[in-house]
Enzyme design. Sequence first.
Site, PDB file in Angstrom:
ATOM      1  N   SER A   1      20.123 -56.013  23.031  1.00 30.55           N
ATOM      2  CA  SER A   1      20.164 -55.432  21.729  1.00 30.55           C
ATOM      3  C   SER A   1      19.184 -53.932  21.846  1.00 30.55           C
ATOM      4  O   SER A   1      19.554 -53.226  21.212  1.00 30.55           O
ATOM      5  CB  SER A   1      19.595 -56.238  20.545  1.00 30.55           C
ATOM      6  OG  SER A   1      18.210 -56.630  20.711  1.00 30.55           O
TER       7      SER A   1
ATOM      8  N   ARG B   1      21.296 -50.935  21.297  1.00 36.21           N
ATOM      9  CA  ARG B   1      21.275 -50.024  20.211  1.00 36.21           C
ATOM     10  C   ARG B   1      21.217 -48.638  20.361  1.00 36.21           C
ATOM     11  O   ARG B   1      21.656 -47.404  19.663  1.00 36.21           O
ATOM     12  CB  ARG B   1      20.092 -50.312  19.289  1.00 36.21           C
ATOM     13  CG  ARG B   1      19.515 -49.571  18.316  1.00 36.21           C
ATOM     14  CD  ARG B   1      18.414 -50.140  17.627  1.00 36.21           C
ATOM     15  NE  ARG B   1      18.449 -51.361  17.035  1.00 36.21           N
ATOM     16  CZ  ARG B   1      17.814 -52.279  17.809  1.00 36.21           C
ATOM     17  NH1 ARG B   1      17.199 -52.338  18.941  1.00 36.21           N
ATOM     18  NH2 ARG B   1      18.053 -53.763  17.104  1.00 36.21           N
TER      19      ARG B   1
ATOM     20  N   ASN C   1      24.259 -45.601  19.697  1.00 34.25           N
ATOM     21  CA  ASN C   1      24.080 -44.446  18.835  1.00 34.25           C
ATOM     22  C   ASN C   1      24.440 -43.069  19.576  1.00 34.25           C
ATOM     23  O   ASN C   1      25.052 -42.102  19.045  1.00 34.25           O
ATOM     24  CB  ASN C   1      22.699 -44.444  18.359  1.00 34.25           C
ATOM     25  CG  ASN C   1      22.511 -45.476  17.088  1.00 34.25           C
ATOM     26  OD1 ASN C   1      22.719 -45.012  15.913  1.00 34.25           O
ATOM     27  ND2 ASN C   1      22.121 -46.609  17.283  1.00 34.25           N
TER      28      ASN C   1
END
Length: 283
Positions: free
Chosen positions: A212, A216, A220
């Site tokens: 994660s 992440r 983005n």
Amino acid sequence: MATEGHAPTASEYVIHHLTHLNNTGHAQENIIDWSVINLDSMFYSIVIGALTVFLLWLAARKATSGVPGRFQGIVEILVDMVADQAKGIVHSAESRRFVAPLALTVFVWIFLMNAMDLLPVDLLPRIWEGMYAAGGGDPAHAYMRVVATADLSATLGMSTGVLLLCLYYNIKIKGVGGWVHELFTAPFGSHPLLYPINFAMQIIEFVAKTVSHGMRLFGNMYAGELIFILIALLGSTATVFGFLGHVIAGSIWAIFHILIITLQAFIFMMLTLVYVGQAHESH
């Protein structure tokens, strides 16, 4: 980028810009392929990493006790911000001597890699196409992506580095025996029947945090890069409205993206501090 003597279609343009320059000479076909090395991500991450170290070294070398200049002032604000965050998360003063500078370096490094997304989409790829063609290559296969943090292998590599750092502090703070004991007794307690469950939960936690952490940042930045590519397509419509839309939408998204690149660098840095801080705590 043109293929077979004609200008690329919109889909060809997007695919070309989302294809990495790697050691195989063609686009990666599988999501996971350990034989593929994305040379562009390696190049930009190393060069920007060296630039980060140089800028921080320069700030330390030119630091004065008087009224600071703009550059020193910015660096001092970053140092104070990271130091305050590290003090609240990592309670060991000895560990903070290494972790706080590491967090500062991570923040600046990721911010600068993210900021590559603010360059015109075709600037560096066009330069590379010219160099590739001058060397006798086919420009259609001159792939180049400049945002290393939009490469999943790069972000997972960085999050794996954080994982290794957490394992190091787990062993350093708790000892090998203490850490192994924690692996089998937390979070549900010390009972032989619970050992396998506790161990499985610990491994899942380590894997989930690492994946994660990298996903992440990648998600983005990949989305931001794709939007810039789509906005660039507006400029290829050869109409006044297309050009104006390209300029206006590109400017608005670039301004908004400054917040995103800063926020993502800050989040990655904070999670690094949190995970390292957790490695210092005993269940």
